[in-house]
Design a protein around this motif. Structure first.
Motif, PDB file in Angstrom:
ATOM      1  N   ALA A 115      20.046  39.202  43.620  1.00 45.60           N
ATOM      2  CA  ALA A 115      19.709  37.789  43.492  1.00 45.60           C
ATOM      3  C   ALA A 115      20.414  37.168  42.293  1.00 45.60           C
ATOM      4  O   ALA A 115      20.721  35.985  42.295  1.00 45.60           O
ATOM      5  N   GLU A 116      20.716  37.983  41.267  1.00 45.14           N
ATOM      6  CA  GLU A 116      21.353  37.456  40.077  1.00 45.14           C
ATOM      7  C   GLU A 116      22.856  37.282  40.276  1.00 45.14           C
ATOM      8  O   GLU A 116      23.433  36.280  39.923  1.00 45.14           O
ATOM      9  N   ARG A 117      23.519  38.305  40.817  1.00 42.85           N
ATOM     10  CA  ARG A 117      24.948  38.235  41.082  1.00 42.85           C
ATOM     11  C   ARG A 117      25.276  39.230  42.190  1.00 42.85           C
ATOM     12  O   ARG A 117      24.560  40.190  42.405  1.00 42.85           O
ATOM     13  N   PRO A 118      26.365  39.025  42.878  1.00 43.58           N
ATOM     14  CA  PRO A 118      26.739  39.952  43.957  1.00 43.58           C
ATOM     15  C   PRO A 118      27.032  41.344  43.402  1.00 43.58           C
ATOM     16  O   PRO A 118      27.479  41.502  42.264  1.00 43.58           O
ATOM     17  N   ALA A 119      26.799  42.354  44.238  1.00 41.80           N
ATOM     18  CA  ALA A 119      27.024  43.730  43.819  1.00 41.80           C
ATOM     19  C   ALA A 119      28.502  44.004  43.590  1.00 41.80           C
ATOM     20  O   ALA A 119      28.882  44.678  42.644  1.00 41.80           O
ATOM     21  N   PHE A 120      29.373  43.487  44.463  1.00 45.61           N
ATOM     22  CA  PHE A 120      30.807  43.680  44.348  1.00 45.61           C
ATOM     23  C   PHE A 120      31.450  42.322  44.108  1.00 45.61           C
ATOM     24  O   PHE A 120      31.771  41.591  45.047  1.00 45.61           O
ATOM     25  N   VAL A 121      31.642  42.008  42.854  1.00 46.29           N
ATOM     26  CA  VAL A 121      32.122  40.678  42.491  1.00 46.29           C
ATOM     27  C   VAL A 121      33.492  40.403  43.095  1.00 46.29           C
ATOM     28  O   VAL A 121      33.773  39.293  43.566  1.00 46.29           O
ATOM     29  N   GLY A 122      34.363  41.395  43.124  1.00 50.52           N
ATOM     30  CA  GLY A 122      35.704  41.212  43.678  1.00 50.52           C
ATOM     31  C   GLY A 122      35.683  40.880  45.158  1.00 50.52           C
ATOM     32  O   GLY A 122      36.560  40.189  45.673  1.00 50.52           O
ATOM     33  N   LEU A 123      34.703  41.385  45.883  1.00 48.97           N
ATOM     34  CA  LEU A 123      34.612  41.119  47.312  1.00 48.97           C
ATOM     35  C   LEU A 123      33.933  39.792  47.616  1.00 48.97           C
ATOM     36  O   LEU A 123      33.937  39.337  48.753  1.00 48.97           O
ATOM     37  N   ALA A 124      33.366  39.179  46.606  1.00 43.83           N
ATOM     38  CA  ALA A 124      32.630  37.943  46.824  1.00 43.83           C
ATOM     39  C   ALA A 124      33.519  36.704  46.692  1.00 43.83           C
ATOM     40  O   ALA A 124      33.038  35.596  46.829  1.00 43.83           O
ATOM     41  N   ARG A 125      34.811  36.879  46.438  1.00 51.10           N
ATOM     42  CA  ARG A 125      35.716  35.736  46.321  1.00 51.10           C
ATOM     43  C   ARG A 125      35.973  35.118  47.686  1.00 51.10           C
ATOM     44  O   ARG A 125      35.974  35.802  48.708  1.00 51.10           O
ATOM     45  N   ALA A 126      36.242  33.860  47.653  1.00 50.68           N
ATOM     46  CA  ALA A 126      36.572  33.159  48.903  1.00 50.68           C
ATOM     47  C   ALA A 126      37.941  33.613  49.398  1.00 50.68           C
ATOM     48  O   ALA A 126      38.784  34.062  48.613  1.00 50.68           O
ATOM     49  N   ASN A 127      38.165  33.487  50.708  1.00 48.11           N
ATOM     50  CA  ASN A 127      39.456  33.852  51.287  1.00 48.11           C
ATOM     51  C   ASN A 127      40.552  32.948  50.724  1.00 48.11           C
ATOM     52  O   ASN A 127      40.306  31.796  50.365  1.00 48.11           O
ATOM     53  N   MET A 128      41.777  33.498  50.667  1.00 44.54           N
ATOM     54  CA  MET A 128      42.903  32.703  50.154  1.00 44.54           C
ATOM     55  C   MET A 128      43.336  31.684  51.197  1.00 44.54           C
ATOM     56  O   MET A 128      43.260  31.940  52.405  1.00 44.54           O
ATOM     57  N   THR A 129      43.799  30.601  50.681  1.00 46.40           N
ATOM     58  CA  THR A 129      44.351  29.583  51.576  1.00 46.40           C
ATOM     59  C   THR A 129      45.769  29.998  51.956  1.00 46.40           C
ATOM     60  O   THR A 129      46.356  30.900  51.351  1.00 46.40           O
ATOM     61  N   ALA A 130      46.352  29.322  52.919  1.00 50.16           N
ATOM     62  CA  ALA A 130      47.717  29.615  53.376  1.00 50.16           C
ATOM     63  C   ALA A 130      48.714  29.399  52.245  1.00 50.16           C
ATOM     64  O   ALA A 130      49.685  30.146  52.092  1.00 50.16           O
ATOM     65  N   GLU A 131      48.489  28.415  51.423  1.00 48.78           N
ATOM     66  CA  GLU A 131      49.374  28.128  50.293  1.00 48.78           C
ATOM     67  C   GLU A 131      49.357  29.286  49.287  1.00 48.78           C
ATOM     68  O   GLU A 131      50.414  29.697  48.792  1.00 48.78           O
ATOM     69  N   GLU A 132      48.185  29.801  48.996  1.00 50.40           N
ATOM     70  CA  GLU A 132      48.082  30.912  48.031  1.00 50.40           C
ATOM     71  C   GLU A 132      48.775  32.165  48.576  1.00 50.40           C
ATOM     72  O   GLU A 132      49.451  32.873  47.843  1.00 50.40           O
ATOM     73  N   ARG A 133      48.639  32.432  49.881  1.00 54.06           N
ATOM     74  CA  ARG A 133      49.275  33.591  50.492  1.00 54.06           C
ATOM     75  C   ARG A 133      50.791  33.447  50.465  1.00 54.06           C
ATOM     76  O   ARG A 133      51.529  34.406  50.187  1.00 54.06           O
ATOM     77  N   ALA A 134      51.266  32.260  50.743  1.00 56.89           N
ATOM     78  CA  ALA A 134      52.705  32.003  50.723  1.00 56.89           C
ATOM     79  C   ALA A 134      53.250  32.193  49.323  1.00 56.89           C
ATOM     80  O   ALA A 134      54.341  32.757  49.131  1.00 56.89           O
ATOM     81  N   ARG A 135      52.539  31.728  48.337  1.00 52.12           N
ATOM     82  CA  ARG A 135      52.970  31.869  46.942  1.00 52.12           C
ATOM     83  C   ARG A 135      53.035  33.340  46.556  1.00 52.12           C
ATOM     84  O   ARG A 135      53.940  33.780  45.847  1.00 52.12           O
ATOM     85  N   LEU A 136      52.082  34.143  46.991  1.00 52.24           N
ATOM     86  CA  LEU A 136      52.072  35.569  46.676  1.00 52.24           C
ATOM     87  C   LEU A 136      53.180  36.329  47.394  1.00 52.24           C
ATOM     88  O   LEU A 136      53.697  37.311  46.890  1.00 52.24           O
ATOM     89  N   ASP A 137      53.557  35.881  48.600  1.00 52.90           N
ATOM     90  CA  ASP A 137      54.592  36.551  49.373  1.00 52.90           C
ATOM     91  C   ASP A 137      55.973  36.329  48.790  1.00 52.90           C
ATOM     92  O   ASP A 137      56.889  37.105  49.052  1.00 52.90           O
ATOM     93  N   ARG A 138      56.185  35.321  48.012  1.00 53.04           N
ATOM     94  CA  ARG A 138      57.514  35.005  47.466  1.00 53.04           C
ATOM     95  C   ARG A 138      57.951  36.000  46.457  1.00 53.04           C
ATOM     96  O   ARG A 138      57.581  36.778  45.851  1.00 53.04           O
TER      97      ARG A 138
END
Length: 138
Positions: A115-138
């Protein structure tokens, strides 16, 4: 007078229900810690004033819980007929405050680590947008 007060306090403690929110094992552990504290206070009383009485030790612990400062604790002891030297009283109070079992706060329904915070903080992030994925692929 001190014996009557001690007997009344002990009877009240025996009738007191177990603290809410504690499991049976936690209550047993708290009880064991309390018995260790009573034993330590009995040993200190024996060493300093030559009396080793469990009821007196429990009475002193009860007074220390109600009077958390050294002057108030000293005054409460004096009022109840247990005149003791100031440094010994301060030592007893410090010992009781360090060794007494901590009282657990009752938990609200649904409260807990998730209830205080998610157990796996890294997995609780929102999905990347298409722009973020494109930027990472470059």
């Amino acid at each position: 007078r001190l014996a009557r007060v001690c007997a009344a306090r002990l009877a009240a403690r025996a009738r007191a229900p177990r603290a809410p929110g504690l499991s049976a094992k936690m209550a047993e552990l708290a009880n064991l810690q309390y018995l260790g504290l009573v034993s330590k206070i009995c040993a200190e009383l024996q060493n300093h004033i030559g009396v080793s009485d469990k009821v007196l030790a429990e009475f002193i612990i009860d007074l220390a819980e109600k009077h958390p400062t050294a002057p108030a604790f000293q005054k409460a002891l004096d009022e109840n007929g247990a005149e003791m030297p100031g440094p010994f009283v301060a030592n007893l109070l410090q010992l009781i405050q360090k060794m007494r079992p901590k009282k657990a706060a009752p938990r609200a329904a649904g409260a807990g680590p998730s209830a205080e915070r998610p157990a796996f903080v890294g997995l609780a992030r929102a999905n990347m947008t298409a722009e973020e994925r494109a930027r990472l692929d470059r």
